[in-house]
Enzyme design. Structure first.
Site, short mmCIF file in Angstrom:
data_model
loop_
_atom_site.label_atom_id
_atom_site.label_comp_id
_atom_site.label_asym_id
_atom_site.label_seq_id
_atom_site.Cartn_x
_atom_site.Cartn_y
_atom_site.Cartn_z
N ASP A 49 0.78 -1.17 -0.14
CA ASP A 49 0.06 0.19 -0.09
C ASP A 49 0.77 1.26 0.05
OD1 ASP A 49 -2.97 -0.98 0.22
OD2 ASP A 49 -1.70 -2.27 1.57
N GLY A 97 4.23 1.32 -1.28
CA GLY A 97 5.11 1.30 -2.55
C GLY A 97 4.02 1.28 -3.79
N ASP A 98 3.00 0.77 -3.76
CA ASP A 98 2.20 0.43 -4.82
C ASP A 98 1.28 1.64 -5.08
OD1 ASP A 98 3.17 -2.14 -5.20
OD2 ASP A 98 1.41 -3.12 -4.81
N GLY A 103 0.63 8.90 1.26
CA GLY A 103 0.26 10.35 1.29
C GLY A 103 -0.53 10.48 0.07
N TYR A 123 -10.35 -0.77 1.89
CA TYR A 123 -9.94 -0.61 3.36
C TYR A 123 -9.41 0.70 3.87
CZ TYR A 123 -9.13 -5.37 5.51
OH TYR A 123 -9.07 -6.46 6.01
N GLU A 124 -9.46 1.01 5.25
CA GLU A 124 -8.92 1.96 5.65
C GLU A 124 -7.92 1.61 6.72
OE1 GLU A 124 -12.04 4.26 3.89
OE2 GLU A 124 -12.17 2.35 4.82
N TYR A 125 -6.71 2.50 6.79
CA TYR A 125 -5.79 2.46 7.93
C TYR A 125 -5.64 3.67 8.48
CZ TYR A 125 -4.82 -1.68 4.92
OH TYR A 125 -4.93 -3.09 4.46
N HIS A 178 -5.62 -11.91 9.34
CA HIS A 178 -7.26 -11.79 9.25
C HIS A 178 -7.82 -12.67 8.43
CE1 HIS A 178 -10.61 -8.59 8.52
NE2 HIS A 178 -10.89 -9.49 9.30
#
Length: 705
Positions: free
Chosen positions: A330, A332-333, A337, A414-416, A626
């Protein structure tokens, strides 16, 4: 074109983000130098070499900054594609000196290394799909319910199945969305479609449609188990937006407000400088890592040079192709930011809040400000320390207040939520929360699967892992530090040292050569980052900061798999490497479509540098395995992990001893049937066991217990 004022390079701090004028100057330099069509990906400030920055910071800390103080060069890093007449893309990176307005370096990245995606590339995917004859033909094979439209989640294309000369690909997970309610937030994840379109990203062409298996445990790896075109007939709505729920919202939730009548205890100045209690640090930003902490000090003493989230990989455990390439990096790909949320006042952060904006660019290289991507606020987190003198029944207690620097990223489903939390006892906590919607695929009616859990009719949530890497660049009372492995070990009973069997040994072993190692709860393995050149005057041990790496599960993929080779950083919980400028990323610079990790922490450690009493970097890796549950649907409650960096013989007494224990006047009694009032309570001192329960922010005594 923007113009930099003649004093701007002197006014702006070396760790500040670029201004819009600086972005414009950097863009103009590169545009003139290339004389070609360019597609910009990122333009951001170059962090100065540590040796140069330390000289500047020493003067800043001493209060001796002046026009004569040597300043690191103010530079911009530009990442862009040079587009040829044949529509080919050549990924290029330039460094521009902003004061002289010159390009001081340029590199063209070797073929096969793919840069992170831009939001525009992801947005283009849907537009290309819906006009593609190949895609239309695939969708026509299904009979979608009336009032449904196709929704697509773009995904990076994982490492397997790629030749050395493979083009840049984007793949997409497909769903159907019920648009009959007219609500754009209707949840499409409840209606997964069993196809994945694959796009040649530069040609903007769908090159194939991959078919997905929908079988259950009895079907193994087989395909074609669904026998009907009505692929969604067994699915049902999975709404989470309050106005779309088919159940009433709770009515017994009373307001619980965070109120700071005198404002915050922290201050923000010089754009990035944060001062709170005895803490002082700077918050930086870049498109890949999002918020980065620099120059962290406590009461004038150095603690950290730099702290950041470095990488995260999310491999899925479904072996049916093409799910074997379902593995995201997430940071690097995509770039944390670029994926950062605009944080909402009173929701994502509470109390008196300071927001920080981020300077990004569009594909033309023009400044694009992303508002409110970092929030800074204080929070109460329970009791900080307390003691009750049982002889006098006098309790003295203080609250555990934290300063929180938080950012949140959304990547498709997804959220982080990431937070750096500072406390009043010299501790730093790095907190990670995962939430959002689990990634799902279609499964035949009535079946179950070993590759995940059926969370709703027709909806299989696949098993997966989230493996994170935190980069800790320490400066514990200086930049010559030693990492020490501290273990608590049993000692066999013996007449000489352990005659009664109750003694255990605390063994401390310095890490002398760069290496990776693992958590060990059976030995209470503790990682101490120590300055062996300075001893605590009481313990006579080196001043240090410590953390206990959590024994979380690491990568489950076979070591010989491409999934594992792409994420070599996930082999160990802790890595210790020798510092080098620009070595920031645990999985290496290029993760998109990688087949092996290059230049990551495993390569750094493989140099076998001598790292005792030197400038070291510590990497902590932890994972969330998960295996979804039904309660994770349709939106999952948070899963939380924390790393606790704590001082160890760094101070001469509890550094929170001077925190006042002021009574919170907003606290009230509820149904207080068993105890009387609190006469004589003042200055954080509570008389008697009953009254002691009333002390502190937001504390309520319920039914006298």
């Amino acid at each position: 074109m923007g113009s930099i004022g003649e004093d701007e390079t002197l006014v702006r701090h070396p760790l500040d983000q670029l201004s819009s004028d600086e972005v414009a100057v950097a863009r103009e330099v590169v545009t003139k130098a290339r004389q070609s069509l360019l597609m910009f990906r990122n333009v951001f400030a170059v962090e100065p070499p540590k040796a140069e920055l330390l000289e500047f910071l020493a003067a800043e800390h001493a209060g001796t900054l002046s026009a004569a103080t040597p300043r690191p060069a103010r530079q911009a890093r530009l990442q862009y594609d040079v587009i040829g007449q044949d529509k080919s893309h050549e990924y290029t990176e330039s460094i521009v000196d902003l004061e002289s307005r010159t390009e001081i370096s340029k590199r063209t990245v070797e073929k096969g290394s793919q840069q992170a995606f831009t939001l525009d590339e992801f947005k283009q995917f849907y537009d290309v799909c819906v006009v593609s004859d190949l895609f239309k033909k695939a969708i026509a094979e299904f009979e979608l319910p009336e009032g449904f439209e196709v929704a697509i989640d773009p995904w990076p294309y994982g490492g397997p199945d790629l030749s050395e000369d493979a083009p840049r690909y984007t793949q997409g997970l497909c769903f159907a969305k019920d648009v009959r309610n007219g609500n754009p937030d209707s949840n499409h994840y409840g209606y997964p479609l069993p196809i994945i379109p694959v796009m040649d990203t530069y040609k903007k062409e769908i090159v194939r449609i991959d078919r997905l298996a929908t079988g259950g445990a009895e079907d193994g790896l087989a395909y074609g188990s669904h026998k009907t075109k009505k692929i969604l007939a067994h699915c049902k709505p999975a709404e989470y937006a309050p106005e779309l729920l088919n159940l009433p919202l709770r009515t017994d939730v009373k307001p619980l407000n965070v109120v700071q009548p005198d404002g915050p205890s922290f201050k923000v100045s010089d754009e990035s400088l944060i001062e709170w209690q005895k803490w002082r640090f700077r918050v930086g930003f870049n498109p890949r890592e999002c918020a980065v902490l620099h120059d962290v000090q406590y009461d004038g003493r150095d603690v950290l040079y730099r702290l950041s989230l470095s990488e995260m990989t999310v491999p899925y455990g479904d072996p049916r192709p093409p799910f074997h390439r379902k593995q995201a990096f997430d940071f690097g790909d995509a770039g944390a930011g670029r994926a950062a949320n605009n944080l909402a006042l009173g929701c994502d952060c509470l109390g008196a809040i300071k927001y920080l904006d981020a300077m990004l660019v569009d594909t033309e290289g023009k400044p694009s400000v992303s508002k409110n991507v970092v929030c800074i606020h204080e929070q109460d987190n329970g009791i900080g320390w307390k003691h009750t003198n049982f002889r006098t029944e006098r309790a003295v207690v203080t609250r555990y207040r934290e300063l929180v620097v938080q950012f949140i990223i959304t990547l498709a489903n997804y959220e982080y939520i990431f937070a750096f939390k500072f406390d009043q006892a010299g501790g730093i906590t790095i907190e990670t929360r995962a939430t959002g919607i689990v990634s799902v695929v279609n499964i035949d009616p009535g079946k179950t699967s070993p590759y995940g859990n059926v969370v709703a009719p027709g909806v299989l949530a696949q098993n997966h892992q989230h493996i994170f890497a935190v980069r800790i660049d320490p400066a514990v009372d200086g930049h010559q530090n030693t990492v020490i492995k501290e273990e608590s070990l049993p000692v066999k009973m013996n007449p000489e040292t352990n005659p009664h069997g109750n003694y255990y040994e605390v063994r401390r072993t310095p890490v002398t050569t760069s290496e990776g190692f693992d958590a060990d709860p059976f030995k209470n393995l503790t990682v101490k980052i120590a300055n062996t050149n300075k001893l605590n005057k009481y313990s006579q041990r080196p001043v240090a900061y410590k953390f206990i790496p959590s024994p979380s599960q690491l990568l489950l993929a076979d070591p010989d798999s491409i999934v594992a080779k792409r994420a070599a950083f996930a082999q160990h919980h802790v890595w210790v490497s020798q510092y080098r400028d620009d070595e920031l990323f645990a999985a290496g610079e290029f993760t998109n479509q990688s087949k092996v990790e290059k230049g990551g922490v495993a390569d750094m450690v493989a140099r076998k540098d001598n790292i005792e009493n030197s400038d070291v970097v510590v990497w902590n890796v932890f994972g969330l395995t998960h295996n979804p549950r039904v309660e994770d649907w349709p939106v999952m409650p948070i899963e939380k992990h924390e790393i606790h960096l704590r001082p160890a013989d760094f101070f001469e007494f509890n550094p929170a001893l001077d925190v006042p224990g002021n009574r919170n006047e907003a606290s009230v009694l509820v149904d207080s049937c068993c105890h009387s009032g609190t006469n004589g309570v003042a200055n954080g001192e509570v008389q008697g066991q009953a009254a002691s329960h009333l002390q502190g922010t937001g504390t309520i005594k319920v039914n006298g217990h």
